[in-house]
Write a protein that holds these residues in place. Structure first.
Motif, PDB file in Angstrom:
ATOM      1  N   VAL A 186       0.836  -1.205   0.000  1.00  0.00           N
ATOM      2  CA  VAL A 186       0.000   0.000   0.000  1.00  0.00           C
ATOM      3  C   VAL A 186       0.869   1.252   0.000  1.00  0.00           C
ATOM      4  CG1 VAL A 186      -1.588   1.358   1.417  1.00  0.00           C
ATOM      5  CG2 VAL A 186      -2.028  -1.068   1.044  1.00  0.00           C
ATOM      6  N   MET A 187       1.960   1.246   0.761  1.00  0.00           N
ATOM      7  CA  MET A 187       2.864   2.397   0.798  1.00  0.00           C
ATOM      8  C   MET A 187       3.546   2.608  -0.555  1.00  0.00           C
ATOM      9  SD  MET A 187       4.492   1.819   4.607  1.00  0.00           S
ATOM     10  CE  MET A 187       5.489   3.314   4.668  1.00  0.00           C
ATOM     11  N   ALA A 188       3.871   1.508  -1.237  1.00  0.00           N
ATOM     12  CA  ALA A 188       4.460   1.632  -2.580  1.00  0.00           C
ATOM     13  C   ALA A 188       3.441   2.218  -3.555  1.00  0.00           C
ATOM     14  CB  ALA A 188       4.930   0.259  -3.060  1.00  0.00           C
ATOM     15  N   TYR A 189       2.192   1.778  -3.443  1.00  0.00           N
ATOM     16  CA  TYR A 189       1.123   2.320  -4.296  1.00  0.00           C
ATOM     17  C   TYR A 189       0.898   3.805  -4.016  1.00  0.00           C
ATOM     18  CZ  TYR A 189      -3.558   2.958  -6.287  1.00  0.00           C
ATOM     19  OH  TYR A 189      -4.644   3.433  -6.987  1.00  0.00           O
ATOM     20  N   ASP A 190       0.986   4.186  -2.738  1.00  0.00           N
ATOM     21  CA  ASP A 190       0.851   5.598  -2.360  1.00  0.00           C
ATOM     22  C   ASP A 190       1.939   6.438  -3.004  1.00  0.00           C
ATOM     23  OD1 ASP A 190      -0.008   7.894  -0.513  1.00  0.00           O
ATOM     24  OD2 ASP A 190       2.077   7.577   0.104  1.00  0.00           O
ATOM     25  N   ARG A 191       3.189   5.942  -2.977  1.00  0.00           N
ATOM     26  CA  ARG A 191       4.307   6.680  -3.605  1.00  0.00           C
ATOM     27  C   ARG A 191       4.135   6.724  -5.123  1.00  0.00           C
ATOM     28  NH1 ARG A 191       5.617  10.334  -1.509  1.00  0.00           N
ATOM     29  NH2 ARG A 191       3.552   9.996  -0.666  1.00  0.00           N
ATOM     30  N   TYR A 192       3.568   5.671  -5.710  1.00  0.00           N
ATOM     31  CA  TYR A 192       3.304   5.659  -7.153  1.00  0.00           C
ATOM     32  C   TYR A 192       2.332   6.767  -7.532  1.00  0.00           C
ATOM     33  CZ  TYR A 192       0.461   4.333 -11.193  1.00  0.00           C
ATOM     34  OH  TYR A 192      -0.284   4.366 -12.344  1.00  0.00           O
ATOM     35  N   LEU A 193       1.251   6.901  -6.763  1.00  0.00           N
ATOM     36  CA  LEU A 193       0.278   7.951  -7.060  1.00  0.00           C
ATOM     37  C   LEU A 193       0.871   9.341  -6.845  1.00  0.00           C
ATOM     38  CD1 LEU A 193      -3.016   6.511  -5.478  1.00  0.00           C
ATOM     39  CD2 LEU A 193      -2.355   6.546  -7.891  1.00  0.00           C
ATOM     40  N   ALA A 194       1.669   9.490  -5.785  1.00  0.00           N
ATOM     41  CA  ALA A 194       2.243  10.810  -5.471  1.00  0.00           C
ATOM     42  C   ALA A 194       3.220  11.274  -6.535  1.00  0.00           C
ATOM     43  CB  ALA A 194       2.935  10.753  -4.115  1.00  0.00           C
ATOM     44  N   ILE A 195       3.979  10.349  -7.123  1.00  0.00           N
ATOM     45  CA  ILE A 195       5.022  10.725  -8.089  1.00  0.00           C
ATOM     46  C   ILE A 195       4.508  10.670  -9.522  1.00  0.00           C
ATOM     47  CG2 ILE A 195       7.258  10.006  -9.040  1.00  0.00           C
ATOM     48  CD1 ILE A 195       8.025   9.137  -6.198  1.00  0.00           C
ATOM     49  N   CYS A 196       3.704   9.669  -9.838  1.00  0.00           N
ATOM     50  CA  CYS A 196       3.243   9.494 -11.218  1.00  0.00           C
ATOM     51  C   CYS A 196       1.959  10.263 -11.528  1.00  0.00           C
ATOM     52  CB  CYS A 196       3.041   8.008 -11.514  1.00  0.00           C
ATOM     53  SG  CYS A 196       4.536   7.025 -11.321  1.00  0.00           S
ATOM     54  N   HIS A 197       1.138  10.553 -10.508  1.00  0.00           N
ATOM     55  CA  HIS A 197      -0.110  11.292 -10.707  1.00  0.00           C
ATOM     56  C   HIS A 197      -0.250  12.383  -9.640  1.00  0.00           C
ATOM     57  CE1 HIS A 197      -1.429   8.236 -13.607  1.00  0.00           C
ATOM     58  NE2 HIS A 197      -1.009   7.335 -12.727  1.00  0.00           N
ATOM     59  N   PRO A 198       0.696  13.332  -9.599  1.00  0.00           N
ATOM     60  CA  PRO A 198       0.695  14.335  -8.517  1.00  0.00           C
ATOM     61  C   PRO A 198      -0.546  15.235  -8.506  1.00  0.00           C
ATOM     62  CG  PRO A 198       2.260  14.926 -10.245  1.00  0.00           C
ATOM     63  CD  PRO A 198       1.798  13.546 -10.542  1.00  0.00           C
ATOM     64  N   SER A 238      -7.087  13.671  -4.523  1.00  0.00           N
ATOM     65  CA  SER A 238      -8.423  13.089  -4.698  1.00  0.00           C
ATOM     66  C   SER A 238      -8.379  11.556  -4.669  1.00  0.00           C
ATOM     67  CB  SER A 238      -9.039  13.557  -6.017  1.00  0.00           C
ATOM     68  OG  SER A 238      -8.243  13.160  -7.123  1.00  0.00           O
ATOM     69  N   LEU A 239      -7.275  10.984  -5.176  1.00  0.00           N
ATOM     70  CA  LEU A 239      -7.142   9.535  -5.194  1.00  0.00           C
ATOM     71  C   LEU A 239      -6.812   8.970  -3.819  1.00  0.00           C
ATOM     72  CD1 LEU A 239      -5.151   9.074  -8.533  1.00  0.00           C
ATOM     73  CD2 LEU A 239      -7.555   8.499  -8.129  1.00  0.00           C
ATOM     74  N   MET A 240      -6.132   9.777  -3.009  1.00  0.00           N
ATOM     75  CA  MET A 240      -5.736   9.337  -1.670  1.00  0.00           C
ATOM     76  C   MET A 240      -6.374  10.241  -0.612  1.00  0.00           C
ATOM     77  SD  MET A 240      -3.909   6.693  -0.892  1.00  0.00           S
ATOM     78  CE  MET A 240      -3.045   5.377  -1.733  1.00  0.00           C
ATOM     79  N   ASN A 241      -7.687  10.251  -0.558  1.00  0.00           N
ATOM     80  CA  ASN A 241      -8.360  11.037   0.478  1.00  0.00           C
ATOM     81  C   ASN A 241      -8.410  10.257   1.787  1.00  0.00           C
ATOM     82  OD1 ASN A 241     -10.796   9.347   0.447  1.00  0.00           O
ATOM     83  ND2 ASN A 241     -11.181  10.275  -1.560  1.00  0.00           N
ATOM     84  N   SER A 242      -8.930  10.892   2.836  1.00  0.00           N
ATOM     85  CA  SER A 242      -8.895  10.297   4.167  1.00  0.00           C
ATOM     86  C   SER A 242      -9.685   8.989   4.251  1.00  0.00           C
ATOM     87  CB  SER A 242      -9.438  11.294   5.200  1.00  0.00           C
ATOM     88  OG  SER A 242     -10.755  11.699   4.853  1.00  0.00           O
ATOM     89  N   SER A 283       4.750  -0.954  -8.859  1.00  0.00           N
ATOM     90  CA  SER A 283       4.666   0.457  -8.459  1.00  0.00           C
ATOM     91  C   SER A 283       6.011   1.148  -8.639  1.00  0.00           C
ATOM     92  CB  SER A 283       4.207   0.568  -7.001  1.00  0.00           C
ATOM     93  OG  SER A 283       2.914   0.037  -6.829  1.00  0.00           O
ATOM     94  N   TYR A 284       7.081   0.475  -8.213  1.00  0.00           N
ATOM     95  CA  TYR A 284       8.411   1.085  -8.322  1.00  0.00           C
ATOM     96  C   TYR A 284       8.929   1.104  -9.749  1.00  0.00           C
ATOM     97  CZ  TYR A 284       9.277   2.169  -3.493  1.00  0.00           C
ATOM     98  OH  TYR A 284       9.219   2.757  -2.264  1.00  0.00           O
ATOM     99  N   PHE A 285       8.452   0.203 -10.579  1.00  0.00           N
ATOM    100  CA  PHE A 285       8.817   0.261 -11.999  1.00  0.00           C
ATOM    101  C   PHE A 285       8.308   1.560 -12.622  1.00  0.00           C
ATOM    102  CE2 PHE A 285       7.469  -0.411 -16.413  1.00  0.00           C
ATOM    103  CZ  PHE A 285       8.685  -0.727 -17.002  1.00  0.00           C
ATOM    104  N   TYR A 286       7.045   1.885 -12.341  1.00  0.00           N
ATOM    105  CA  TYR A 286       6.478   3.128 -12.865  1.00  0.00           C
ATOM    106  C   TYR A 286       7.081   4.355 -12.172  1.00  0.00           C
ATOM    107  CZ  TYR A 286       2.963   0.576 -15.541  1.00  0.00           C
ATOM    108  OH  TYR A 286       2.347  -0.231 -16.460  1.00  0.00           O
ATOM    109  N   ILE A 287       7.393   4.224 -10.876  1.00  0.00           N
ATOM    110  CA  ILE A 287       8.005   5.345 -10.155  1.00  0.00           C
ATOM    111  C   ILE A 287       9.361   5.689 -10.749  1.00  0.00           C
ATOM    112  CG2 ILE A 287       9.097   5.984  -7.954  1.00  0.00           C
ATOM    113  CD1 ILE A 287       6.818   4.469  -6.539  1.00  0.00           C
ATOM    114  N   SER A 339      14.096  10.766  -3.300  1.00  0.00           N
ATOM    115  CA  SER A 339      14.275  10.803  -1.847  1.00  0.00           C
ATOM    116  C   SER A 339      12.983  10.481  -1.100  1.00  0.00           C
ATOM    117  CB  SER A 339      14.795  12.172  -1.402  1.00  0.00           C
ATOM    118  OG  SER A 339      13.823  13.176  -1.649  1.00  0.00           O
ATOM    119  N   THR A 340      11.839  10.720  -1.749  1.00  0.00           N
ATOM    120  CA  THR A 340      10.554  10.453  -1.090  1.00  0.00           C
ATOM    121  C   THR A 340      10.226   8.964  -1.019  1.00  0.00           C
ATOM    122  OG1 THR A 340       9.297  10.642  -3.154  1.00  0.00           O
ATOM    123  CG2 THR A 340       9.653  12.665  -1.898  1.00  0.00           C
TER     124      THR A 340
END
Length: 319
Positions: free
Chosen positions: A128-140, A145-149, A228-232, A250-251
């Motif tokens: 899940v953390m890898a997916y979160d970093r994928y969204l943050a870097i690949c779809h900033p 909206s994709l990662m709401n509370s 996720s890291y491949f796309y990151i 670094s993130t």
């Protein structure tokens, strides 16, 4: 009333199969100085693990700038590491001291259940953390909206539920095993390979179930992480400026370091078709997942994060 010889034989076999009610954990055999050195090492690492992970939770809780999905998942990981290492290390220290080597059937099964459940949950949380970093870097632009509370709470909850439900099936099968002796477990925790080695009943179904669950938990979560890291990495390499690439990498570099250590150890331990392997080697590798990884997580995430280091420095200066 008459009993034939076959009835008496079956009765004795049944009695023998249910005679083992407790086990003896062997720990690390050796000289007194060797075992005391391990006790000191395990104790120091356990205290640092608790201190480091509690510090991360307290830091995120008290600083609004860390109220983000990434740090929410990090808090879940830190909370898990506290209980994951607590399920194993205090008992291991007692075993090496020679004061708590025996463990009942029920307590041993509970330790195995929580140990494996929290390990499985960590696999899902890291994915899940890898997916979160994928969204943050690949779809900033769409990240908020994709990662709401609501979504992050559900992702964390599903990770915990899947981790515990997967091992519930395995623990139910293991609880039906019979043990006729010996009752010495060549480990410092109740590990599934040791149980299978001691059982006097057919364990082929349990070995198959353990292999399938390992594939589902470890391989699937690892695949999500790798994709996720491949796309990151692909996205980072397309960033024109070197400074931008360094900032983006670094993130996620800290998470990548934890993932490498964690999956390296558990893949060797659990993703295998049979449990008939070296118990001594398994015991050594288990140190990485139960003692080393929980203490590395807070230090890796803090030492590689400038914001966290600054916040920690301010917190300690006030104290």
């Amino acid at each position: 009333m008459h009993y034939n010889r076959m009835d008496l034989t079956n009765s004795r076999e049944t009695e023998n199969q249910t005679s083992v009610q407790e086990f003896i954990l062997l720990g690390f055999p050796g000289t007194w100085y060797f075992r005391m050195s391990l006790v000191v090492l395990f104790s120091v690492m356990y205290m640092l693990t608790i201190l480091g992970n509690v510090s991360i939770i307290a830091l995120v809780w008290t600083h609004p700038q860390f109220h983000t999905p990434m740090y929410f998942f990090l808090c879940n990981l830190s909370f898990l590491e506290i209980w994951f290492t607590t399920a194993c290390v205090p008992k291991a220290i007692g075993v090496m001291l020679g004061t708590s080597q025996t463990i009942s059937f029920t307590v041993c099964l509970l330790q195995l259940f929580f140990f494996l459940s929290m390990g499985s949950t960590e696999c899902f949380l890291l994915a899940v953390m890898a997916y979160d970093r994928y969204l943050a870097i690949c779809h900033p632009l769409r990240y908020s909206s994709l990662m709401n509370s609501t979504i992050i709470v559900w992702l964390a909850l599903i990770s915990w539920l899947c981790g515990f439900l997967a091992i519930s099936v395995l623990a139910s099968l293991i609880s039906r095993l019979s043990f006729c002796g010996p009752n010495i477990i060549n480990h410092f925790v109740c590990d599934i390979d040791s149980w299978i080695a001691l059982s006097c009943t057919d364990t082929s179904l349990i070995e198959l179930a353990a292999f399938i669950i390992s594939i589902i938990v470890v391989v699937v979560s690892c695949a999500i992480t790798l994709v996720s890291y491949f796309y990151i990495i692909s996205t980072i390499l397309r960033i024109p400026s070197a400074q931008g690439r360094q900032k983006a990498f670094s993130t996620c570099s800290a998470h990548l370091s934890v993932v490498t250590i964690w999956y390296g150890s558990i893949t060797f331990l659990y993703v295998k078709p049979t449990a008939q392997s070296s118990l001594d080697l398994n015991k050594t590798i288990n140190i990485f997942s139960t003692v080393v990884t929980p203490i590395l997580n807070p230090f890796i995430y803090t030492l590689r994060n400038k914001e966290v280091k600054e916040a920690l420095a301010k917190a300690f200066s006030r104290m």
